[in-house]
Design a protein around this motif. Structure first.
Motif, short mmCIF file in Angstrom:
data_model
loop_
_atom_site.label_atom_id
_atom_site.label_comp_id
_atom_site.label_asym_id
_atom_site.label_seq_id
_atom_site.Cartn_x
_atom_site.Cartn_y
_atom_site.Cartn_z
N ALA A 297 -78.71 21.73 130.90
CA ALA A 297 -79.35 22.15 129.64
C ALA A 297 -78.90 23.56 129.26
CB ALA A 297 -80.87 22.10 129.77
N ASP A 298 -78.96 23.85 127.95
CA ASP A 298 -78.72 25.20 127.45
C ASP A 298 -79.95 26.03 127.79
OD1 ASP A 298 -78.19 27.52 126.14
OD2 ASP A 298 -78.05 26.65 124.13
N LYS A 299 -79.80 27.00 128.69
CA LYS A 299 -80.96 27.72 129.19
C LYS A 299 -81.60 28.62 128.12
CE LYS A 299 -80.40 25.96 133.28
NZ LYS A 299 -79.10 25.28 133.16
N VAL A 300 -80.82 29.07 127.15
CA VAL A 300 -81.41 29.88 126.07
C VAL A 300 -82.39 29.04 125.27
CG1 VAL A 300 -80.92 31.19 123.98
CG2 VAL A 300 -79.38 31.37 125.94
N THR A 301 -81.96 27.81 124.92
CA THR A 301 -82.85 26.90 124.18
C THR A 301 -84.04 26.49 125.03
OG1 THR A 301 -80.92 26.06 123.00
CG2 THR A 301 -82.91 24.73 122.92
N ASP A 314 -77.38 35.84 130.81
CA ASP A 314 -78.41 35.95 131.84
C ASP A 314 -78.56 34.67 132.65
OD1 ASP A 314 -78.98 38.53 131.09
OD2 ASP A 314 -80.60 37.96 129.72
N TRP A 315 -78.19 33.55 132.03
CA TRP A 315 -78.36 32.25 132.73
C TRP A 315 -77.38 31.26 132.10
CZ3 TRP A 315 -83.86 29.84 133.76
CH2 TRP A 315 -83.75 28.90 134.80
N ASP A 316 -76.12 31.51 132.27
CA ASP A 316 -75.09 30.71 131.60
C ASP A 316 -74.62 29.56 132.50
OD1 ASP A 316 -73.25 29.81 129.82
OD2 ASP A 316 -71.77 31.40 130.17
N CYS A 317 -75.50 28.59 132.70
CA CYS A 317 -75.15 27.43 133.52
C CYS A 317 -75.53 26.17 132.76
CB CYS A 317 -75.88 27.48 134.86
SG CYS A 317 -75.59 26.03 135.89
N GLY A 459 -72.53 15.00 129.70
CA GLY A 459 -73.59 14.93 128.72
C GLY A 459 -74.89 14.42 129.34
N SER A 460 -76.01 14.74 128.67
CA SER A 460 -77.31 14.35 129.23
C SER A 460 -77.48 12.83 129.25
CB SER A 460 -78.43 15.00 128.42
OG SER A 460 -78.35 14.61 127.06
N ARG A 461 -76.99 12.13 128.20
CA ARG A 461 -77.15 10.67 128.17
C ARG A 461 -76.36 10.04 129.31
NH1 ARG A 461 -74.70 6.03 126.37
NH2 ARG A 461 -76.12 4.42 125.57
N GLU A 462 -75.13 10.47 129.50
CA GLU A 462 -74.30 9.92 130.58
C GLU A 462 -74.92 10.22 131.94
OE1 GLU A 462 -69.69 10.16 132.26
OE2 GLU A 462 -70.38 11.52 130.67
#
Length: 610
Positions: A297-301, A314-317, A459-462
């Motif tokens: 997931a996009d950690k900023v969102t 700060d959390w780019d994973c 991707g999250s669906r896959e």
């Protein structure tokens, strides 16, 4: 008689060290006492002697060839001779000799008796090699007492019962040194002998393993001589997975106590960055799915959902590590999780009870809990005494909801990733040149661009489709049958007609769709029976079970009805006689007359009855 001669009288052998008139300075080579002055007439019974006779009587094996000594023996030999060399020159002067012995003993930090022993040994043989320490002799055969002590230690001390030495000693006396009446014999080893043998033969590895078990030894006592996680994680891309029950009690929105939540996390072994987490009331495969989704997931969102604003660095994973290191937990060994290998991920299962092999994730849990617990005392946080009798009931202090606690956990993780200093990280020259800050997020960001970084973009669906449980579906004329439900997809007419099976992924939380796996791709099939749409698998099973129970309960009545029906038909048929002469002509006119005879005006009858 000359200086340094050996003289013998029976088993007594002396060496002449100095001669002054009628007085002789001699040393007893057998007793090896300090040299003394004697009148020469006292030695009239002594005759000349050779070095060989001295060696034979004293039973001393002197290695005259210094090349036969090893490096340690030669080193110690010369150190000892260096200590006594100044004294040898003053051997005839008692006062000077005593003064030198005292000063050398103090300077060398050994006892005076030790200096005297070295001096007497050298003067007796006049050979520096006698000062060399003897090589370790092969183990001598144990005495019967020592065998009994060894037996008692193995049977009563080196066990998981963790008996004391005194208990093991007492049990040895009871078993080995008492008669049939239990009376202790006259001769038996003392406790001091027992303890001495134990200390002389004790091996700490055997002590820890025998009393605490191999797993405890591996976890708490084994030597830590490895280089660390860099041995198997030379770059980012090795994720360590684990879960823990948080040390805090939470309530729900209505104020009812729920319990302690489960925190599941993935820590990068190289940078120690927290790649993702899952905080839930459920563990197992469910929490793993949440963890996997959070990793990509996009950690900023994600943080914005909780009202927390962070910068991307700060959390780019948002990618999966290519290797997952797990323990032997059932959720990690399940087929569902191992299916993640289809994305190119390698799963490494560590032996059970070996948390030190994934120490970073264990340390992560410790740091996170230490961070929030000191600020939440009296708000449901449990203390080490929570299981002790009479301890405070920390459940009564609970006041945070899951949403509140997750916000706290997120703040702790942000600090852990972007502000916690990693003091012992093995910086490379390239990292120093690039001035990489000692934060997990900075090390991660720098390492992602280096050769060897092993991350997978998915991707999250896959990802979710890959982790869904699987079963076998059967094609038939009524569609694809999966878990006793029927599904359909356009373009599969031939499979419906010819039959066959397929591997199917299904979502236990919603039976509306299933996915047939074909050549690595997922083809969606839609549920035919609309009454089950939107329901989870458990609900559908309950409905199907209830329906079967109702049908089963009516089976007896159905059989009875069939029997009654047969009886009625047979009774009616039996009351009618047979007609042998049936006229076969004018069937149409006959049928028309019968139609006229039985015709009714249903409208009139309906109105009249209404």
């Amino acid at each position: 008689m000359k200086k340094y001669d050996l003289l013998r009288s029976g088993d007594s052998i002396i060496r002449v060290l100095d001669i002054r008139g009628d007085r002789i300075l001699m040393i007893d080579c057998i007793k090896q006492t300090m040299p003394v002055w004697l009148d020469s007439e006292l030695l009239e019974s002594y005759v000349g002697c050779t070095d060989g006779e001295l060696f034979e009587v004293s039973s001393v094996d002197v290695i005259r060839d210094t090349d036969a000594l090893d490096a340690d023996q030669r080193k110690i030999m010369h150190e000892r001779y260096t200590m006594i060399a100044p004294i040898v020159s003053f051997i005839s002067d008692d006062k000077m000799r005593s003064k030198l012995i005292g000063s050398i003993a103090e300077e060398s930090k050994v006892s005076k008796q030790t200096i005297r022993s070295y001096l007497c040994l050298y003067l007796s043989y006049l050979d520096i090699t006698v000062l060399a320490p003897k090589k370790h002799q092969s183990e001598r055969e144990l005495t019967q007492d020592e065998k009994n002590i060894r037996w008692a230690l193995n049977k009563f001390f080196y066990t998981t019962k963790k008996q004391s030495l005194m208990t093991a000693y007492t049990m040895m006396l009871k078993e080995k040194y008492c008669d049939a009446m239990g009376v202790l014999s006259e001769e038996y080893p003392s406790f001091y002998q027992f303890r001495y043998f134990y200390r002389k033969t004790r091996k700490m590895q055997n002590f820890y393993i025998s009393r605490d078990g191999l797993k405890n030894y591996q976890r708490n006592n084994r030597p830590l001589v490895g280089e660390g996680v860099q041995e198997f994680a030379p770059a980012v891309g090795v994720g360590m997975l684990d879960a823990t029950v948080c040390d805090i009690y939470l309530i729900n929105e209505e104020g009812n106590l729920v319990g302690r939540p489960i925190l599941t996390a993935c820590i990068d072994a190289y940078s120690s960055l927290c790649c993702g987490y899952s905080l839930s009331w459920e563990g197992g495969v469910y929490s793993l799915r949440g963890l996997m989704l959070n990793i990509i997931a996009d950690k900023v969102t994600w943080c914005k959902r909780y009202g927390i604003s962070i910068e991307k660095e700060d959390w780019d994973c948002d990618m999966l590590p290519a290797t997952f290191v797990t323990d032997m937990g059932s959720e990690y060994k399940s087929e569902n999780f191992e299916q993640i290998a289809e994305l190119g991920v390698t799963v490494v299962n560590l032996p059970s009870y070996r948390p030190e092999l994934k120490g970073l994730v264990e340390k992560f849990f410790d740091l996170i809990q230490e961070t929030y617990k000191k600020h939440l005392k009296g708000k449901g946080v449990i203390e080490p005494d929570y299981q002790e009798r009479g301890a405070h009931d920390y459940r009564k202090d609970a006041c945070l909801t899951m949403m509140d606690f997750e916000k706290i956990i997120l703040h702790c993780m942000i600090y852990y990733n972007s502000r916690r200093i990693i003091e012992n990280f093995p910086y490379t020259e390239a990292m120093i040149a690039d001035q990489v800050k000692p934060y997990a997020s900075c090390i991660w960001e720098w390492s992602k661009s280096q050769i060897g970084a092993n991350l997978i973009n998915v991707g999250s669906r896959e990802l979710m489709l890959t982790l869904l449980p699987r079963t076998v579906g059967k094609f038939g004329r009524t569609g694809l049958k999966v878990n006793k439900l029927r599904y359909h997809c356009e373009g599969y007419t031939e499979q419906y007609l010819s039959g066959g099976t397929a591997t199917v992924a299904y979502n236990p939380e919603d039976v509306t769709s299933v996915w047939v796996i074909e050549n690595g791709s997922y083809v969606e099939f839609i549920l035919i029976e609309s009454r089950f749409k939107g329901k989870d698998f458990t609900e559908v099973q309950e409905i199907q079970t209830s329906q079967r129970d109702i049908i089963k309960s009516a089976a007896r009545d159905n059989l009875q009805a069939q029997i009654n029906l047969a009886q009625h038909i047979e009774a009616i048929a039996g009351s009618v006689g047979t007609h042998k002469d049936i006229h076969m002509k004018n069937i149409r006119s006959t049928r028309k007359r019968e139609q006229m005879k039985n015709h009714q005006d249903y409208m009139r009858e309906g109105v009249s009855h209404g």
